[in-house]
Scaffold this motif. Structure first.
Motif, PDB file in Angstrom:
ATOM      1  N   UNK A 100       3.768 -10.001   9.367  1.00 35.32           N
ATOM      2  CA  UNK A 100       3.434 -11.257   8.694  1.00 35.32           C
ATOM      3  C   UNK A 100       2.739 -11.028   7.359  1.00 35.32           C
ATOM      4  N   UNK A 101       2.994  -9.892   6.730  1.00 37.40           N
ATOM      5  CA  UNK A 101       2.294  -9.536   5.501  1.00 37.40           C
ATOM      6  C   UNK A 101       2.477 -10.560   4.391  1.00 37.40           C
ATOM      7  N   UNK A 102       3.622 -11.240   4.351  1.00 35.74           N
ATOM      8  CA  UNK A 102       3.873 -12.178   3.272  1.00 35.74           C
ATOM      9  C   UNK A 102       3.525 -13.607   3.660  1.00 35.74           C
ATOM     10  N   UNK A 103       3.087 -13.829   4.887  1.00 38.92           N
ATOM     11  CA  UNK A 103       2.765 -15.183   5.348  1.00 38.92           C
ATOM     12  C   UNK A 103       1.263 -15.427   5.285  1.00 38.92           C
ATOM     13  N   UNK A 104       0.882 -16.704   5.210  1.00 37.90           N
ATOM     14  CA  UNK A 104      -0.497 -17.085   5.455  1.00 37.90           C
ATOM     15  C   UNK A 104      -0.661 -17.099   6.952  1.00 37.90           C
ATOM     16  N   UNK A 105      -1.438 -16.167   7.480  1.00 38.83           N
ATOM     17  CA  UNK A 105      -1.525 -15.922   8.909  1.00 38.83           C
ATOM     18  C   UNK A 105      -2.868 -16.402   9.454  1.00 38.83           C
ATOM     19  N   UNK A 106      -2.823 -17.126  10.572  1.00 38.96           N
ATOM     20  CA  UNK A 106      -4.028 -17.565  11.267  1.00 38.96           C
ATOM     21  C   UNK A 106      -3.908 -17.152  12.726  1.00 38.96           C
ATOM     22  N   UNK A 107      -4.956 -16.515  13.250  1.00 45.44           N
ATOM     23  CA  UNK A 107      -5.013 -16.165  14.653  1.00 45.44           C
ATOM     24  C   UNK A 107      -5.834 -17.204  15.415  1.00 45.44           C
ATOM     25  N   UNK A 108      -5.329 -17.574  16.585  1.00 40.39           N
ATOM     26  CA  UNK A 108      -6.098 -18.415  17.494  1.00 40.39           C
ATOM     27  C   UNK A 108      -6.531 -17.560  18.684  1.00 40.39           C
ATOM     28  N   UNK A 109      -7.668 -17.948  19.279  1.00 40.97           N
ATOM     29  CA  UNK A 109      -8.253 -17.109  20.320  1.00 40.97           C
ATOM     30  C   UNK A 109      -7.910 -17.634  21.721  1.00 40.97           C
ATOM     31  N   UNK A 140       1.551 -19.268   9.363  1.00 42.19           N
ATOM     32  CA  UNK A 140       2.036 -18.586  10.563  1.00 42.19           C
ATOM     33  C   UNK A 140       0.880 -18.508  11.555  1.00 42.19           C
ATOM     34  N   UNK A 141       1.061 -19.019  12.764  1.00 38.05           N
ATOM     35  CA  UNK A 141       0.012 -19.021  13.784  1.00 38.05           C
ATOM     36  C   UNK A 141       0.389 -18.029  14.881  1.00 38.05           C
ATOM     37  N   UNK A 142      -0.577 -17.208  15.287  1.00 41.56           N
ATOM     38  CA  UNK A 142      -0.343 -16.223  16.346  1.00 41.56           C
ATOM     39  C   UNK A 142      -1.598 -16.121  17.205  1.00 41.56           C
ATOM     40  N   UNK A 143      -1.427 -15.654  18.427  1.00 41.55           N
ATOM     41  CA  UNK A 143      -2.555 -15.429  19.320  1.00 41.55           C
ATOM     42  C   UNK A 143      -3.215 -14.091  18.981  1.00 41.55           C
ATOM     43  N   UNK A 144      -4.529 -14.032  19.144  1.00 47.63           N
ATOM     44  CA  UNK A 144      -5.252 -12.801  18.850  1.00 47.63           C
ATOM     45  C   UNK A 144      -4.716 -11.629  19.668  1.00 47.63           C
ATOM     46  N   UNK A 145      -4.294 -11.892  20.885  1.00 50.95           N
ATOM     47  CA  UNK A 145      -3.799 -10.810  21.745  1.00 50.95           C
ATOM     48  C   UNK A 145      -2.530 -10.160  21.197  1.00 50.95           C
ATOM     49  N   UNK A 146      -1.868 -10.836  20.253  1.00 49.02           N
ATOM     50  CA  UNK A 146      -0.645 -10.293  19.649  1.00 49.02           C
ATOM     51  C   UNK A 146      -0.900  -9.641  18.290  1.00 49.02           C
ATOM     52  N   UNK A 147      -2.157  -9.364  17.969  1.00 45.74           N
ATOM     53  CA  UNK A 147      -2.505  -8.865  16.642  1.00 45.74           C
ATOM     54  C   UNK A 147      -1.755  -7.597  16.285  1.00 45.74           C
ATOM     55  N   UNK A 148      -1.544  -6.701  17.244  1.00 44.02           N
ATOM     56  CA  UNK A 148      -0.888  -5.428  16.937  1.00 44.02           C
ATOM     57  C   UNK A 148       0.578  -5.613  16.559  1.00 44.02           C
ATOM     58  N   UNK A 149       1.233  -6.643  17.113  1.00 46.20           N
ATOM     59  CA  UNK A 149       2.642  -6.889  16.807  1.00 46.20           C
ATOM     60  C   UNK A 149       2.808  -7.696  15.522  1.00 46.20           C
ATOM     61  N   UNK A 150       1.853  -8.566  15.241  1.00 43.06           N
ATOM     62  CA  UNK A 150       2.019  -9.554  14.168  1.00 43.06           C
ATOM     63  C   UNK A 150       1.418  -9.094  12.849  1.00 43.06           C
ATOM     64  N   UNK A 151       0.377  -8.287  12.890  1.00 48.97           N
ATOM     65  CA  UNK A 151      -0.403  -7.961  11.692  1.00 48.97           C
ATOM     66  C   UNK A 151       0.474  -7.518  10.524  1.00 48.97           C
ATOM     67  N   UNK A 152       1.399  -6.608  10.748  1.00 49.37           N
ATOM     68  CA  UNK A 152       2.214  -6.074   9.659  1.00 49.37           C
ATOM     69  C   UNK A 152       3.469  -6.887   9.389  1.00 49.37           C
TER      70      UNK A 152
END
Length: 303
Positions: free
Chosen positions: A294-303, A280-292
């Motif tokens: 995506x608990x069961x996914x392999x999560x990578x943040x891009x900057x 699962x790929x997400x932008x760092x700016x969305x960390x507050x929405x995605x962090x929880x």
């Protein structure tokens, strides 16, 4: 610049504007972070539950992919600085060139999970025979899935996977699969036969039953890596007396970070050859929405 910041242990990281970094020292390199993974250890540290969590405020992340000011793509380790940040200053020894053609998202998501099996093989096993057999307990976990590829890259001829999800086991490319029964002592390990190494990400009752059931005629090197199913087991003395079994653990206390650093270049080449994994790929700016979510996914943040 911006970072993900934890101000209270267990709190969801906040996307936060912070002062720019000071100029790197002569012993450091400035890295523009491209991608950073949220591994199990990252979540544990962010919750304040890991021995390396440090003090608050805390920037999550232990590694990532980035670019130096000279334009070189690198893999970096950043326990102290965190990696969910637009920039990091790191010691030169914490940075390794990323092999050409490597997918930065896959590398950010899978290098840390692959480290567990890579270091288990390189520092916690000895004299494995040619065409060895490996049993992976917890083969459908993120680390267990890549352990199959790591084992094959190091010469395994027979790879057996153990997990609860039969359908997931069948997607990994294993030679044999064993499904953990709802009643664990009904799990059938009779097909294991001779095995040279066991990599265990589960522990607990499954491992206790495996030890009781083990019937290998060859010496077995067991390596404990994770405890997804429990922190403790009881091993009767009769098991140790009746089986040719060596028990070891693999983690940052069983090997040093210096040992890991020496092995990173080989690990990065092995990671490049791992089949593409779901991330699962997400932008760092969305960390507050995605962090929880995506608990069961392999999560990578891009900057």
């Amino acid at each position: 610049m911006h970072q993900a910041v934890v101000s209270e242990w267990g709190q969801t990281p906040r996307y936060t504007e912070v002062p720019d970094l000071a100029a790197p020292t002569p012993q450091e390199v400035r890295i523009k972070v491209i991608a950073a993974g949220v591994h199990r250890v990252v979540r544990s540290r962010a919750a304040g539950k890991h021995y390396s969590s440090g003090s608050l405020p805390h920037v999550p992340g232990v590694d990532g992919i980035g670019m130096t000011e000279d334009g070189e793509m690198v893999y970096f380790v950043s326990f102290a600085a965190g990696s969910l940040s637009e920039y990091v200053n790191l010691p030169k020894h914490a940075i390794k060139p990323l092999p050409a053609g490597t997918d930065p998202i896959q590398a950010a998501g899978m290098t840390n999970p692959a480290l567990s099996s890579w270091m288990a093989f390189h520092s916690r096993t000895t004299n494995l025979p040619v065409d060895f057999t490996v049993l992976i307990v917890g083969a459908t976990s993120a680390s267990g899935r890549v352990a199959c590829s790591i084992a094959r890259s190091l010469g395994a001829k027979r790879v057996i996977g153990v997990a609860r999800n039969k359908a997931a086991l069948e997607t990994i490319g294993l030679d044999e699969t064993i499904v953990i029964a709802d009643q664990i002592d009904h799990t059938d390990f009779s097909s294991v036969g001779d095995v040279d190494i066991i990599l265990d990400y589960v522990y607990g009752p499954v491992t206790a039953h495996l030890f009781q059931s083990l019937a290998s005629k060859r010496p077995v090197q067991y390596v404990h890596i994770g405890s997804l199913s429990g922190q403790d087991i009881m091993v009767p003395g009769s098991i140790l007396r009746s089986k040719n079994l060596t028990i070891r653990g693999s983690g940052s206390g069983a090997w040093s970070m210096q040992d890991a650093s020496k092995n990173v270049e080989g690990l990065l080449k092995a990671v490049q050859a791992i089949p593409e994994q779901p991330i699962r790929v997400a932008k760092l700016e969305d960390v507050e929405q995605v962090w929880n979510e995506a608990m069961t996914d392999r999560l990578v943040f891009t900057m």
